[in-house]
Scaffold this motif. Structure first.
Motif: not given
Ligand code: PLZ
Length: 449
Positions: A75-77, A270-271, A293-294, A301-302
């Motif tokens: 959950v990077n976001v 993803f950052c 993941k991110g 989703l991958a």
């Protein structure tokens, strides 16, 4: 009209303990869990979650914990990020599944378009979507084998690539990932990683690359190598950052040898590391990149994204799966990527690293068991050893983690020797919370060492 970027749907951003950890309701649920969930599925921290958002996880007893794990860099976001929630709600009401291989939909295509934009390199790219990081890695190997008509796959010490049969073979660590689960897939060869803290003093990235390449050439043969698969910063292996020059040298060898260079950016992507992808830090352009993941804010989703000529070398129907690129997950991915751009989460990751590193270095002055501090952006770890040596101290690592948990901070461990504490906060965590989590870590070391 609600502001999609306002965190009003998030729980209050605070650490608040109202019971012991785990509290009575969590303990009750743990009892139910033990009676019904396989003992093979582990638990890092036995609190059951009621909600989560921003930088906190709220449990069923009303405790609010600071999240330095982000669901293992997912959950990077942020959890239940507003844009992700809105996009998934809209999609779930429209249709939930058709199978992209049966009757396609735009979301899948739009995700592949975004992946072509955000991944390194300006060459022509194609993508295919899957459900998990392991599945992405398996498919990257399939693609590389078909495209090269070769079979050997090179992986590194301390690597982690998944839990399926092929990816267990690709993963280095026996316990808990592989023990008793063999036989494993053939044609997988492991070579030494660049691990500055454990390599001989002063071994450069170029020298470590030469060490690995010599082993490939003598033990496998360049002409047999379909792919070299590497995490640009190793995740489960303990956030091992190779010495600079190592990745470019390995990538360069691949292009000379006609082998596919696969960057496994499932954890680094993803950052997370302060760039969209960790490969970018040294200007490395992977032939194939594995993603998960991110990318979708918590929905499964991958992807494999890579050079069009490799991705399109596969016969029609050779790649797929019932759920790969599920419409809800695609909607979540598009919303996540948009959030990363709008909130400059790569910048946020760099700021997290800039806050953490000086604090950890100050802690190291007082705690000789902290042998190494490493990582990049919001992917930071400390490796714990018997003071003055490089001998791993997994017991101390577990004790510090337990103390943090009891004080309401979610931290994870990692490393081949189980002696690495790793920090993977959601990139939207507030500076105050982050700083409070570091206070708790300080206190944990004071309490246990
Ligand atoms: N490649 C680099 O980090 C997943 C594993 C947690 P899946 N890492 C977390 C656990 O104990 O199972 C990972 C990774 C890298 C591949 C994977 C595999 O991704 O989505 O877990 O299959």
């Amino acid at each position: 009209m609600t502001d999609l970027l306002a965190p009003q749907s998030s729980p209050t951003q605070e650490r608040r303990l109202v019971t012991e950890i785990p509290g009575p309701r969590s303990r009750e649920l743990m009892t139910r869990r033990s009676a019904t969930v396989s003992a093979g599925v582990g638990t890092t921290l036995p609190v059951f979650v009621a909600r989560a958002g921003g930088g906190v996880v709220v449990d069923v007893d009303g405790n609010s914990l600071i999240d330095l794990g982000a669901g293992i860099a997912v959950v990077n976001v942020g959890n239940a990020a507003p844009r992700v929630v809105a996009a998934v709600q809209e999609q779930v009401a429209a249709f939930t599944h058709t199978c992209f291989m049966v009757t396609p939909y735009e979301g899948y295509v739009a995700v592949c378009e975004e992946l072509a934009r955000v991944t390194p390199g300006d060459h022509e790219k194609r993508s295919a979507l899957f459900n998990s990081g392991s599945e992405a890695v398996e498919n990257a190997v399939k693609i590389a084998r078909v495209a090269t008509n070769r079979s050997a796959v090179i992986v590194f010490d301390h690597a982690y690539h998944g839990r399926t049969n092929l990816t267990m073979a690709l993963t280095a660590k026996n316990m808990p990932y592989k023990n008793g689960f063999g036989p494993f897939a053939p044609e997988v060869y492991r070579v030494p990683m660049s691990y500055p803290f454990r390599d001989a003093d002063g071994l450069s990235g170029a020298e470590a690359a030469t060490r690995a390449i010599r082993q490939i050439e003598t033990q496998v043969g360049a002409a047999n190598v379909a792919a070299v698969l590497i995490e640009p910063i190793q995740g489960e292996g303990g956030f091992v950052v190779p010495a600079s020059g190592f990745l470019p040298a390995v990538a360069e060898w691949c292009s000379q040898a006609g082998a596919v260079f696969i960057a496994d950016e499932v954890q680094t992507g993803f950052c997370r590391t302060g760039d969209w992808f960790a490969s970018e830090h040294e200007g490395v352009v992977p032939d194939l990149i594995t993603l998960a993941k991110g990318m979708a804010g918590g929905l499964p989703l991958a992807a494999v994204t890579g050079r069009a000529e490799l991705m399109d070398a596969v016969h029609t129907g050779g790649l797929g799966g019932t759920y790969g690129g599920n419409p809800l997950a695609c909607a979540a991915a598009l919303a996540s990527i948009e959030t990363m751009r709008e909130l400059d989460l790569a910048g946020a990751a760099r700021a997290i690293g800039d806050t953490m590193l000086p604090r950890l270095r100050a802690l190291q002055e007082r705690v000789p068991a902290i042998g190494d501090i490493r990582g990049r952006g919001a992917m930071i770890a400390i490796e714990l050893v018997k003071a003055g040596t490089t001998e791993p101290d997994p017991a101390l690592t577990a004790a510090v983690a337990r103390h943090c948990h009891a004080q309401g901070v979610v931290v994870l461990t990692a490393g081949t020797f189980g002696n690495v504490l790793r920090f993977l906060p959601p990139l939207v965590i507030g500076q105050d919370l982050l700083s409070e989590a570091l206070d708790v870590l300080d206190a944990a070391f004071a309490a246990v060492s």
